[in-house]
Write an enzyme that holds these catalytic residues in place. Structure first.
Site, PDB file in Angstrom:
ATOM      1  N   LYS A 116       0.795  -1.350  -0.139  1.00  0.00           N
ATOM      2  CA  LYS A 116      -0.198   0.084   0.169  1.00  0.00           C
ATOM      3  C   LYS A 116       0.854   1.238  -0.169  1.00  0.00           C
ATOM      4  O   LYS A 116       0.787   2.258  -0.988  1.00  0.00           O
ATOM      5  CB  LYS A 116      -0.892   0.048   1.109  1.00  0.00           C
ATOM      6  N   ARG A 138      -9.652   0.938   8.561  1.00  0.00           N
ATOM      7  CA  ARG A 138      -9.212  -0.377   8.992  1.00  0.00           C
ATOM      8  C   ARG A 138     -10.242  -1.096   9.863  1.00  0.00           C
ATOM      9  O   ARG A 138     -10.180  -2.395  10.137  1.00  0.00           O
ATOM     10  CB  ARG A 138      -7.965  -0.116   9.995  1.00  0.00           C
ATOM     11  N   ARG A 159      12.027  -5.306   5.145  1.00  0.00           N
ATOM     12  CA  ARG A 159      11.636  -4.172   4.711  1.00  0.00           C
ATOM     13  C   ARG A 159      12.670  -3.161   5.433  1.00  0.00           C
ATOM     14  O   ARG A 159      12.799  -3.443   6.874  1.00  0.00           O
ATOM     15  CB  ARG A 159      10.118  -3.483   5.012  1.00  0.00           C
ATOM     16  N   ARG A 194      11.527  -1.339  11.219  1.00  0.00           N
ATOM     17  CA  ARG A 194      10.437  -0.980  11.881  1.00  0.00           C
ATOM     18  C   ARG A 194      10.422  -1.870  13.119  1.00  0.00           C
ATOM     19  O   ARG A 194      10.311  -3.170  12.814  1.00  0.00           O
ATOM     20  CB  ARG A 194       9.193  -1.024  11.014  1.00  0.00           C
ATOM     21  N   ARG A 218      -0.076  -9.062  13.312  1.00  0.00           N
ATOM     22  CA  ARG A 218      -0.590  -8.180  12.693  1.00  0.00           C
ATOM     23  C   ARG A 218      -1.505  -8.546  11.204  1.00  0.00           C
ATOM     24  O   ARG A 218      -2.699  -8.096  11.080  1.00  0.00           O
ATOM     25  CB  ARG A 218       0.103  -6.797  11.992  1.00  0.00           C
TER      26      ARG A 218
HETATM   27  P1  AP5 Z   1       5.056  -1.506   1.748  1.00  0.00           P
HETATM   28  O1  AP5 Z   1       4.539  -0.986   0.623  1.00  0.00           O
HETATM   29  O2  AP5 Z   1       5.590  -0.743   3.035  1.00  0.00           O
HETATM   30  O3  AP5 Z   1       3.547  -2.327   2.348  1.00  0.00           O
HETATM   31  P2  AP5 Z   1       2.471  -1.860   3.261  1.00  0.00           P
HETATM   32  O4  AP5 Z   1       1.138  -2.619   2.595  1.00  0.00           O
HETATM   33  O5  AP5 Z   1       2.417  -0.068   2.986  1.00  0.00           O
HETATM   34  O6  AP5 Z   1       2.522  -2.375   4.526  1.00  0.00           O
HETATM   35  P3  AP5 Z   1       2.610  -1.683   6.221  1.00  0.00           P
HETATM   36  O7  AP5 Z   1       3.475  -2.870   6.962  1.00  0.00           O
HETATM   37  O8  AP5 Z   1       3.070  -0.322   6.090  1.00  0.00           O
HETATM   38  O9  AP5 Z   1       1.223  -1.891   6.400  1.00  0.00           O
HETATM   39  P4  AP5 Z   1       0.568  -1.745   7.736  1.00  0.00           P
HETATM   40  O10 AP5 Z   1      -0.988  -1.742   7.129  1.00  0.00           O
HETATM   41  O11 AP5 Z   1       0.771  -2.941   8.549  1.00  0.00           O
HETATM   42  O12 AP5 Z   1       1.036  -0.602   8.243  1.00  0.00           O
HETATM   43  P5  AP5 Z   1       0.712   0.973   8.863  1.00  0.00           P
HETATM   44  O13 AP5 Z   1       1.840   1.698   8.708  1.00  0.00           O
HETATM   45  O14 AP5 Z   1      -0.412   1.409   8.129  1.00  0.00           O
HETATM   46  O15 AP5 Z   1       5.832  -2.676   1.638  1.00  0.00           O
HETATM   47  C1  AP5 Z   1       6.457  -3.718   2.288  1.00  0.00           C
HETATM   48  C2  AP5 Z   1       7.675  -4.150   1.964  1.00  0.00           C
HETATM   49  O16 AP5 Z   1       7.436  -5.040   0.716  1.00  0.00           O
HETATM   50  C3  AP5 Z   1       8.602  -3.264   1.579  1.00  0.00           C
HETATM   51  O17 AP5 Z   1      10.027  -3.424   1.634  1.00  0.00           O
HETATM   52  C4  AP5 Z   1       8.613  -2.952  -0.109  1.00  0.00           C
HETATM   53  O18 AP5 Z   1       9.763  -2.532  -0.712  1.00  0.00           O
HETATM   54  C5  AP5 Z   1       8.256  -4.617  -0.455  1.00  0.00           C
HETATM   55  N1  AP5 Z   1       7.394  -4.615  -1.700  1.00  0.00           N
HETATM   56  C6  AP5 Z   1       6.207  -3.832  -1.962  1.00  0.00           C
HETATM   57  N2  AP5 Z   1       5.657  -4.130  -3.206  1.00  0.00           N
HETATM   58  C7  AP5 Z   1       6.539  -5.272  -3.520  1.00  0.00           C
HETATM   59  C8  AP5 Z   1       6.556  -6.031  -4.579  1.00  0.00           C
HETATM   60  N3  AP5 Z   1       5.349  -5.879  -5.548  1.00  0.00           N
HETATM   61  N4  AP5 Z   1       7.452  -6.883  -4.818  1.00  0.00           N
HETATM   62  C9  AP5 Z   1       8.333  -7.011  -3.790  1.00  0.00           C
HETATM   63  N5  AP5 Z   1       8.564  -6.406  -2.778  1.00  0.00           N
HETATM   64  C10 AP5 Z   1       7.594  -5.479  -2.551  1.00  0.00           C
HETATM   65  O19 AP5 Z   1       0.117   0.749  10.408  1.00  0.00           O
HETATM   66  C11 AP5 Z   1       0.938   0.627  11.488  1.00  0.00           C
HETATM   67  C12 AP5 Z   1       0.409   0.423  12.745  1.00  0.00           C
HETATM   68  O20 AP5 Z   1      -0.227   1.638  12.809  1.00  0.00           O
HETATM   69  C13 AP5 Z   1      -0.838  -0.388  12.689  1.00  0.00           C
HETATM   70  O21 AP5 Z   1      -0.390  -1.873  13.171  1.00  0.00           O
HETATM   71  C14 AP5 Z   1      -1.839   0.234  13.733  1.00  0.00           C
HETATM   72  O22 AP5 Z   1      -1.164  -0.160  15.253  1.00  0.00           O
HETATM   73  C15 AP5 Z   1      -1.318   1.548  13.353  1.00  0.00           C
HETATM   74  N6  AP5 Z   1      -2.529   2.077  12.497  1.00  0.00           N
HETATM   75  C16 AP5 Z   1      -2.350   2.637  11.484  1.00  0.00           C
HETATM   76  N7  AP5 Z   1      -3.452   2.839  10.752  1.00  0.00           N
HETATM   77  C17 AP5 Z   1      -4.419   2.597  11.592  1.00  0.00           C
HETATM   78  C18 AP5 Z   1      -5.765   2.767  11.671  1.00  0.00           C
HETATM   79  N8  AP5 Z   1      -6.612   3.245  10.476  1.00  0.00           N
HETATM   80  N9  AP5 Z   1      -6.554   2.282  12.624  1.00  0.00           N
HETATM   81  C19 AP5 Z   1      -5.997   1.920  13.782  1.00  0.00           C
HETATM   82  N10 AP5 Z   1      -4.626   1.668  13.544  1.00  0.00           N
HETATM   83  C20 AP5 Z   1      -3.751   2.110  12.845  1.00  0.00           C
END
Ligand code: AP5
Length: 215
Positions: free
Chosen positions: A13, A88, A127, A160, A171
């Site tokens: 994402k 979410r 990552r 991270r 997660r």
């Molecule tokens: P990346 O693009 O970073 O993936 P992502 O889907 O953004 O993954 P996240 O871990 O950031 O998502 P998340 O939803 O858990 O975390 P968030 O920060 O929102 O890609 C991942 C890796 O794969 C990278 O190294 C990339 O290079 C590689 N990659 C990507 N595409 C690829 C491909 N095609 N081929 C190969 N490699 C690839 O949330 C973190 C925390 O914040 C949550 O756990 C929660 O506690 C809190 N939080 C955030 N939003 C909310 C909400 N709305 N409500 C409640 N809590 C929330």
């Protein structure tokens, strides 16, 4: 155009939202990035959120809903935005719908990126992120030229806190329990498109771009 990128942790994402932001000139709005910035700035919201984020659980709905309400008021969202990591839960999705209705706006598209669980775990364990500019890397799929050093700004790359395998698996469970129901929620509204999140970054981006271009 108002877009949501849905998908499990590691689905791509954040990576894809940044690429879409550059191409379509609408901002990426990531609740994860906003919460991490608050944590780094040691604000009371950041310190509160840290407990949940380290454990891999969701931050309470009202906290993120307030963050989004404020962010969607900013001038740079007038031409649209890409929501990454929000909503979410069904409650967050309902709050968003109410917020948009109140200002005569609506969602145009929800994209769900699909990736298998083992690929998600590989992506997240490998990552790395720049501690200064936030640029994203992967040890195997998109490594930096010099180990642990950002190609763009030369700062140190970090892992991270929530990218340890045990927390990642938790997660993914939280995603299945609390976020996956949003696929059906938006399917019923007729605005959901499922897109395979596998293949190279460019391949996935090509699929997303062609859908977004049609809006
Ligand atoms: P990346 O693009 O970073 O993936 P992502 O889907 O953004 O993954 P996240 O871990 O950031 O998502 P998340 O939803 O858990 O975390 P968030 O920060 O929102 O890609 C991942 C890796 O794969 C990278 O190294 C990339 O290079 C590689 N990659 C990507 N595409 C690829 C491909 N095609 N081929 C190969 N490699 C690839 O949330 C973190 C925390 O914040 C949550 O756990 C929660 O506690 C809190 N939080 C955030 N939003 C909310 C909400 N709305 N409500 C409640 N809590 C929330």
């Amino acid at each position: 155009m108002n877009i949501i990128l849905l998908g499990a942790p590691g689905a791509g994402k954040g990576t894809q939202a940044k690429m879409l932001q550059e191409k379509f000139l609408i901002p990426q709005i990531s609740t994860g990035d906003m919460l991490r910035a608050a944590k780094q700035a040691k604000t009371s919201l950041g310190l509160e959120a840290q407990k949940y984020m380290s454990a891999g659980t969701l931050v309470p709905d009202e906290v993120v809903i307030d963050l989004i309400r404020e962010r969607l008021n900013a001038a740079d969202t007038k031409q649209g935005y890409i929501l990454d990591g929000f909503p979410r839960t069904v409650s967050q999705a309902e709050a968003l719908a109410n917020m948009l209705k109140a200002i005569g706006s609506q969602l145009d598209l929800v994209i769900s990126l699909d990736v298998s669980e083992e690929d998600l775990v590989n992506r997240l364990t490998g990552r790395r992120t720049c501690s200064q500019c936030g640029a994203g890397y992967h040890l195997q799929f998109s490594p930096s030229k010099v180990k642990d050093v950002c190609d763009r700004c030369g700062a140190k790359l970090i892992q991270r806190e929530d990218d340890q395998e045990k927390t990642i698996r938790y997660r993914l469970k939280v995603y299945q329990d609390q976020t996956a129901p949003l696929v059906e929620f938006y399917q019923k509204q007729g605005i959901l498109k499922k897109v395979p999140g596998t293949g190279s970054l460019e391949e996935v981006f090509g699929r997303l771009s062609s859908i977004v271009s049609k809006l």
